[in-house]
Design an enzyme around this catalytic site. Structure first.
Site, mmCIF file in Angstrom:
data_model
loop_
_atom_site.group_PDB
_atom_site.id
_atom_site.type_symbol
_atom_site.label_atom_id
_atom_site.label_comp_id
_atom_site.label_asym_id
_atom_site.label_seq_id
_atom_site.Cartn_x
_atom_site.Cartn_y
_atom_site.Cartn_z
ATOM 1 N N ARG A 24 -4.558 0.630 -1.535
ATOM 2 C CA ARG A 24 -3.999 -0.699 -1.780
ATOM 3 C C ARG A 24 -3.448 -0.778 -3.195
ATOM 4 N NH1 ARG A 24 -8.803 -3.054 0.277
ATOM 5 N NH2 ARG A 24 -8.619 -3.433 2.508
ATOM 6 N N HIS A 56 0.300 5.745 1.076
ATOM 7 C CA HIS A 56 -0.566 6.783 1.627
ATOM 8 C C HIS A 56 -0.280 8.123 0.937
ATOM 9 C CE1 HIS A 56 -1.321 3.810 4.646
ATOM 10 N NE2 HIS A 56 -0.103 3.882 5.133
ATOM 11 N N GLN A 71 0.820 -1.214 0.000
ATOM 12 C CA GLN A 71 0.000 0.000 0.000
ATOM 13 C C GLN A 71 0.848 1.256 0.000
ATOM 14 O OE1 GLN A 71 -1.182 0.215 4.692
ATOM 15 N NE2 GLN A 71 -2.017 -1.525 3.530
ATOM 16 N N HIS A 94 4.880 0.291 0.811
ATOM 17 C CA HIS A 94 5.264 -0.473 1.996
ATOM 18 C C HIS A 94 4.270 -1.594 2.272
ATOM 19 C CE1 HIS A 94 2.537 2.702 3.443
ATOM 20 N NE2 HIS A 94 2.119 1.799 4.310
#
Length: 327
Positions: free
Chosen positions: A200, A105, A103, A180
């Site tokens: 994801r 962010h 995933q 990560h």
């Protein structure tokens, strides 16, 4: 409101049990009647998952209400000006009995384009690792967006991720945009911006309890990703007992670790912020300059309001280890 009410504050954690949940948190917190817990949200202002004070005269107060009532005495003047009533950090324990999805962010700018206040930069501190446990953090080498598209089409993404065997005491800083994944067998403390925005990239073709492939966020992930590799992903630090060791210092948060064998006075005079202590080994008594006393043991977290300028931490019968964070 009278700031003398602002003693060290514990919160009732929000427990979550996703498909990959492990037993590390159950053991650490000595929980009964629960099979597995993947995440314990220790201190959270995320809407829908707010933690509330668990004891004392402020029992039931959320982070927002504490900020409303006490302002800078609770959150710090600079934080009040920067974040208003939004609490800036989310603190978790994470226990994985399976690999988490790969995933990424978004940063603050991207999050705000999507109508959210914060992106998510985070840090992991490993407090338990099975033999052979590992995680992924970052790419092995630089990629162009076009090269990334090609490896996604080929299904070879995992070949291009930087994998790291994990051991207790390892620390990884995960800036927004860095790909990560937490691997099976890890128990860790996660300090992050107050955001639940996760895109994801790949989930190993796993299916949910209804047999459906889990949702991917392909376009959003590509927009969020930083395709540049770093030379080193593991944080380097000199690990010693009875001292305050800074791990990472960034605009989003500062994190430190302390392993204490005797009474230790932490001077917070220059810290214009609340301070959160996350304990993972042993137990201790805390005494603050406001005359307040509290206990803290492994598996618990406690928040020191910004008006706290000195705290004496006295281990009880052995080594006491904590991660400290503030903004």
């Amino acid at each position: 409101m009278d700031k003398t009410l602002l003693s060290p504050l514990k919160f009732t954690p929000v427990l979550k049990s996703p498909l990959w949940a492990g037993r590390g948190i159950v053991a650490l917190k000595q929980l009964s009647g629960i099979e597995a817990v993947g995440e314990s949200w220790e201190v959270s202002g995320v809407p829908g998952d707010e933690t509330a004070v668990s004891e004392g005269p402020l029992k039931g107060y959320t982070l927002r209400r504490l900020t409303e009532e006490f302002g800078a005495d609770f959150i710090g003047q600079a934080n009040l000006e920067r974040y208003g009533l939004d609490f800036p950090l989310l603190i978790k324990f994470i226990s994985a009995d399976g690999d988490l999805s790969i995933q990424v962010h978004p940063d603050d700018a991207m999050a705000q384009r999507y109508g959210k206040p914060f992106g998510k930069t985070e840090m992991w501190y490993i407090i338990g690792a099975d033999a052979g446990a590992s995680l992924c953090s970052g790419f092995k080498h630089d990629l162009t967006p076009e090269e990334y598209d090609a490896i996604m089409a080929e299904g070879t993404l995992c070949d291009h991720l930087a994998a790291h065997e994990t051991h207790v005491g390892d620390c990884f800083f995960i800036p927004a945009g860095q790909i990560h994944s937490i691997g099976k067998g890890n128990l860790l403390i996660e300090v992050q911006q107050s955001s639940d925005l996760t895109y994801r990239v790949f989930d190993f073709n796993r299916r949910d309890a209804q047999g459906n492939l889990r949702q991917l966020h392909t376009a959003e992930a590509r927009e969020a990703l930083n395709f540049k590799a770093r030379e080193e992903y593991r944080t380097a630090y000199d690990d010693r007992d009875d001292t305050h060791i800074v791990l990472e210092r960034h605009p989003e948060f500062t994190t430190s670790v302390m392993h204490l064998t005797g009474a230790f006075e932490r001077d917070l005079t220059d810290v214009d912020s609340f301070v959160i202590l996350i304990a993972y080994e042993g137990a201790a008594t805390l005494r603050t300059d406001g005359g307040h006393t509290a206990t803290l043991k492994a598996g618990e977290s406690i928040l020191l309001p910004a008006c706290t300028k000195h705290v004496t931490i006295t281990p009880e019968g052995g080594r006491f280890s904590i991660v400290e964070t503030y903004v």
